[in-house]
Design a protein around this motif. Structure first.
Motif, PDB file in Angstrom:
ATOM      1  N   ALA A  36      16.557 -14.633   9.226  1.00 12.30           N
ATOM      2  CA  ALA A  36      17.399 -14.537   8.633  1.00 12.30           C
ATOM      3  C   ALA A  36      18.338 -15.434   8.186  1.00 12.30           C
ATOM      4  CB  ALA A  36      18.283 -13.229   8.982  1.00 12.30           C
ATOM      5  N   VAL A  37      18.733 -15.781   6.659  1.00 15.11           N
ATOM      6  CA  VAL A  37      19.624 -16.720   6.461  1.00 15.11           C
ATOM      7  C   VAL A  37      20.876 -16.174   6.136  1.00 15.11           C
ATOM      8  CG1 VAL A  37      20.010 -18.575   4.528  1.00 15.11           C
ATOM      9  CG2 VAL A  37      17.654 -17.929   5.117  1.00 15.11           C
ATOM     10  N   GLU A  38      21.960 -16.579   6.989  1.00 11.47           N
ATOM     11  CA  GLU A  38      23.189 -16.060   7.293  1.00 11.47           C
ATOM     12  C   GLU A  38      23.864 -16.169   5.642  1.00 11.47           C
ATOM     13  OE1 GLU A  38      25.259 -17.767  10.326  1.00 11.47           O
ATOM     14  OE2 GLU A  38      23.976 -16.548  11.755  1.00 11.47           O
ATOM     15  N   GLY A  39      24.644 -15.311   5.129  1.00 10.05           N
ATOM     16  CA  GLY A  39      25.264 -15.284   3.940  1.00 10.05           C
ATOM     17  C   GLY A  39      24.536 -14.701   2.826  1.00 10.05           C
ATOM     18  N   THR A  40      23.169 -14.804   3.025  1.00  4.89           N
ATOM     19  CA  THR A  40      22.176 -14.265   2.024  1.00  4.89           C
ATOM     20  C   THR A  40      21.455 -13.058   2.171  1.00  4.89           C
ATOM     21  OG1 THR A  40      20.125 -15.274   2.804  1.00  4.89           O
ATOM     22  CG2 THR A  40      21.746 -16.849   1.780  1.00  4.89           C
ATOM     23  N   PRO A  41      21.036 -12.247   1.255  1.00  2.00           N
ATOM     24  CA  PRO A  41      20.097 -11.073   1.650  1.00  2.00           C
ATOM     25  C   PRO A  41      18.784 -11.354   2.266  1.00  2.00           C
ATOM     26  CG  PRO A  41      20.137 -11.439  -0.588  1.00  2.00           C
ATOM     27  CD  PRO A  41      20.842 -12.509  -0.136  1.00  2.00           C
ATOM     28  N   LEU A  42      18.390 -12.669   2.606  1.00  9.05           N
ATOM     29  CA  LEU A  42      16.888 -12.869   2.906  1.00  9.05           C
ATOM     30  C   LEU A  42      16.589 -12.862   4.404  1.00  9.05           C
ATOM     31  CD1 LEU A  42      17.065 -16.183   1.175  1.00  9.05           C
ATOM     32  CD2 LEU A  42      15.925 -14.439   0.248  1.00  9.05           C
ATOM     33  N   LEU A  43      15.520 -12.091   4.491  1.00  8.81           N
ATOM     34  CA  LEU A  43      15.097 -11.831   5.602  1.00  8.81           C
ATOM     35  C   LEU A  43      13.434 -12.114   5.831  1.00  8.81           C
ATOM     36  CD1 LEU A  43      15.300 -10.620   8.906  1.00  8.81           C
ATOM     37  CD2 LEU A  43      14.550  -8.258   7.716  1.00  8.81           C
ATOM     38  N   PHE A  44      12.945 -13.026   6.724  1.00  8.57           N
ATOM     39  CA  PHE A  44      11.506 -13.305   6.707  1.00  8.57           C
ATOM     40  C   PHE A  44      11.072 -12.785   7.838  1.00  8.57           C
ATOM     41  CE2 PHE A  44      13.725 -16.665   4.540  1.00  8.57           C
ATOM     42  CZ  PHE A  44      13.108 -16.920   3.533  1.00  8.57           C
ATOM     43  N   SER A  45       9.918 -11.836   7.413  1.00 10.12           N
ATOM     44  CA  SER A  45       9.693 -10.717   8.520  1.00 10.12           C
ATOM     45  C   SER A  45       8.045 -11.019   9.126  1.00 10.12           C
ATOM     46  CB  SER A  45       9.591  -9.613   8.070  1.00 10.12           C
ATOM     47  OG  SER A  45       8.674  -9.318   6.956  1.00 10.12           O
ATOM     48  N   GLY A  46       7.514 -12.414   8.867  1.00 12.25           N
ATOM     49  CA  GLY A  46       6.363 -12.484   9.572  1.00 12.25           C
ATOM     50  C   GLY A  46       5.488 -11.367   9.235  1.00 12.25           C
ATOM     51  N   ASP A  47       4.659 -10.999  10.409  1.00 16.04           N
ATOM     52  CA  ASP A  47       3.664 -10.016  10.278  1.00 16.04           C
ATOM     53  C   ASP A  47       4.382  -8.678  11.098  1.00 16.04           C
ATOM     54  OD1 ASP A  47       1.996 -11.565   8.945  1.00 16.04           O
ATOM     55  OD2 ASP A  47       0.485 -11.370  10.356  1.00 16.04           O
ATOM     56  N   THR A  48       5.729  -8.645  11.046  1.00 16.61           N
ATOM     57  CA  THR A  48       6.403  -7.403  11.876  1.00 16.61           C
ATOM     58  C   THR A  48       6.372  -6.333  10.843  1.00 16.61           C
ATOM     59  OG1 THR A  48       7.509  -8.936  13.192  1.00 16.61           O
ATOM     60  CG2 THR A  48       8.339  -6.591  13.071  1.00 16.61           C
ATOM     61  N   LEU A  49       6.756  -6.504   9.553  1.00 19.54           N
ATOM     62  CA  LEU A  49       7.299  -5.581   8.591  1.00 19.54           C
ATOM     63  C   LEU A  49       6.770  -6.018   7.234  1.00 19.54           C
ATOM     64  CD1 LEU A  49       8.708  -2.832   7.788  1.00 19.54           C
ATOM     65  CD2 LEU A  49      10.869  -4.078   7.486  1.00 19.54           C
ATOM     66  N   PHE A  50       6.133  -4.989   6.835  1.00 15.28           N
ATOM     67  CA  PHE A  50       5.570  -5.059   5.223  1.00 15.28           C
ATOM     68  C   PHE A  50       5.792  -3.897   4.275  1.00 15.28           C
ATOM     69  CE2 PHE A  50       2.481  -7.296   8.017  1.00 15.28           C
ATOM     70  CZ  PHE A  50       2.243  -8.505   7.255  1.00 15.28           C
ATOM     71  N   PRO A  51       5.497  -4.176   3.041  1.00 13.88           N
ATOM     72  CA  PRO A  51       5.968  -2.888   2.103  1.00 13.88           C
ATOM     73  C   PRO A  51       5.004  -1.790   2.683  1.00 13.88           C
ATOM     74  CG  PRO A  51       5.860  -4.991   0.947  1.00 13.88           C
ATOM     75  CD  PRO A  51       5.395  -5.296   2.197  1.00 13.88           C
ATOM     76  N   GLY A  52       5.303  -0.714   3.033  1.00 12.63           N
ATOM     77  CA  GLY A  52       4.660   0.398   3.678  1.00 12.63           C
ATOM     78  C   GLY A  52       4.440   0.561   5.227  1.00 12.63           C
ATOM     79  N   GLY A  53       4.868  -0.240   5.807  1.00 10.81           N
ATOM     80  CA  GLY A  53       4.693  -0.282   7.320  1.00 10.81           C
ATOM     81  C   GLY A  53       4.811  -1.339   8.067  1.00 10.81           C
ATOM     82  N   PRO A  54       4.533  -1.245   9.346  1.00  5.93           N
ATOM     83  CA  PRO A  54       4.339  -2.080  10.304  1.00  5.93           C
ATOM     84  C   PRO A  54       3.139  -3.007  10.038  1.00  5.93           C
ATOM     85  CG  PRO A  54       3.936  -0.399  11.417  1.00  5.93           C
ATOM     86  CD  PRO A  54       4.333   0.046   9.998  1.00  5.93           C
ATOM     87  N   GLY A  55       3.212  -4.217  10.812  1.00 11.61           N
ATOM     88  CA  GLY A  55       2.064  -5.106  10.989  1.00 11.61           C
ATOM     89  C   GLY A  55       0.949  -4.567  11.694  1.00 11.61           C
ATOM     90  N   ASN A  56      -0.220  -4.756  11.639  1.00 11.47           N
ATOM     91  CA  ASN A  56      -1.380  -4.205  12.319  1.00 11.47           C
ATOM     92  C   ASN A  56      -1.186  -4.602  13.920  1.00 11.47           C
ATOM     93  OD1 ASN A  56      -3.877  -3.695  13.375  1.00 11.47           O
ATOM     94  ND2 ASN A  56      -5.176  -5.248  12.408  1.00 11.47           N
ATOM     95  N   THR A  57      -1.373  -3.532  14.720  1.00  9.39           N
ATOM     96  CA  THR A  57      -1.220  -3.626  16.116  1.00  9.39           C
ATOM     97  C   THR A  57      -2.411  -3.264  16.889  1.00  9.39           C
ATOM     98  OG1 THR A  57      -0.376  -1.506  16.227  1.00  9.39           O
ATOM     99  CG2 THR A  57       1.204  -3.233  15.979  1.00  9.39           C
ATOM    100  N   SER A  58      -3.382  -3.508  16.080  1.00  8.79           N
ATOM    101  CA  SER A  58      -4.865  -3.379  16.787  1.00  8.79           C
ATOM    102  C   SER A  58      -5.253  -4.373  17.923  1.00  8.79           C
ATOM    103  CB  SER A  58      -6.029  -2.893  15.771  1.00  8.79           C
ATOM    104  OG  SER A  58      -6.090  -4.069  15.060  1.00  8.79           O
ATOM    105  N   PHE A  59      -4.585  -5.531  17.934  1.00 10.49           N
ATOM    106  CA  PHE A  59      -4.978  -6.679  18.683  1.00 10.49           C
ATOM    107  C   PHE A  59      -4.783  -6.258  20.232  1.00 10.49           C
ATOM    108  CE2 PHE A  59      -3.423  -8.050  14.587  1.00 10.49           C
ATOM    109  CZ  PHE A  59      -4.539  -8.621  13.923  1.00 10.49           C
ATOM    110  N   ASP A  60      -5.444  -7.085  21.113  1.00 14.50           N
ATOM    111  CA  ASP A  60      -5.355  -7.122  22.411  1.00 14.50           C
ATOM    112  C   ASP A  60      -4.057  -7.000  22.792  1.00 14.50           C
ATOM    113  OD1 ASP A  60      -7.993  -6.445  22.614  1.00 14.50           O
ATOM    114  OD2 ASP A  60      -8.577  -8.478  23.440  1.00 14.50           O
ATOM    115  N   HIS A  61      -2.883  -8.132  22.376  1.00 16.59           N
ATOM    116  CA  HIS A  61      -1.626  -8.358  22.676  1.00 16.59           C
ATOM    117  C   HIS A  61      -0.642  -7.536  21.947  1.00 16.59           C
ATOM    118  CE1 HIS A  61      -3.205 -12.039  20.582  1.00 16.59           C
ATOM    119  NE2 HIS A  61      -2.279 -11.048  19.591  1.00 16.59           N
TER     120      HIS A  61
END
Length: 205
Positions: A131-156
């Protein structure tokens, strides 16, 4: 300089994005407008393109949201070109090599910008958002997408863990107007996604 998509800009920061690789990974370059210094988020693929952008946009460091193969294909090339690569300790073994360990709740200084690190165990044990402080920006990687969380079908991966991360560390910590920029696809906001948490839990993915 190669053409980029400008996802956000204000007086302090500009966010450049390119889409690379076989699964259309978003690579973001977050640049301080005052100093010209920048950080690249996820050296995913197409290293020649990324190196050209690094040099033209003032990139000083590369950070990884997590260690999945599609997010790290250019890591060796950017390190060979002299750029430090940082990743969480839990995901470090997934990279061919790295330089720095990212700690939870720390701050990366990018010129005058302060980029906060947020551990969000999810697709991988060491997944991290920025998250960039003082801005509305959050970079979520593959944790959060429009419509839900990232795919958790992987072994880990674990669905319960990703829900805990999203609920506590993202929905519980950021304002509704926070802009979420994910590792693939289009962006969204915290306010658009948070009302649907119960639906995601009910459906189980």
């Amino acid at each position: 300089m190669p053409e980029t998509i400008i996802d956000y800009q204000d007086a302090a920061v500009e966010v450049h994005r390119v889409v690379v690789g076989p699964v259309d990974n978003n690579v973001y370059i977050v640049r301080c407008r005052e100093t010209g210094e920048a950080v690249l988020i996820d050296a995913a693929n197409e290293h020649d393109l990324l190196l050209e952008l690094c040099r033209s946009l003032g990139v000083r460091q590369v950070v990884e949201t997590h260690g999945h193969w599609d997010h790290i294909q250019a890591v060796e090339a950017v390190r060979d070109a002299g750029f430090d690569v940082a990743v969480t300790r839990a995901d470090a073994g997934m990279l061919p090599a790295y330089d720095q360990i990212l700690e939870d709740e720390s701050v990366l200084e990018v010129g005058r910008l302060r980029v906060a690190t947020i551990a969000t165990p999810s697709q991988t044990p060491g997944s991290m958002c920025f998250a960039v402080e003082g801005t509305p920006l959050l970079f979520s990687g593959d944790t959060l997408f429009p419509g839900g969380p990232g795919n958790t079908s992987f072994d880990h991966s674990d669905f319960g863990t990703i829900i805990t991360s999203i609920e506590g560390r993202l929905f519980g910590a950021f304002d509704p107007d926070t802009i979420v920029l994910p590792g693939h696809g289009v962006g969204t906001t915290i306010g658009a996604e948070s009302p649907h948490l119960a639906e995601w839990i009910d459906r189980g993915w």
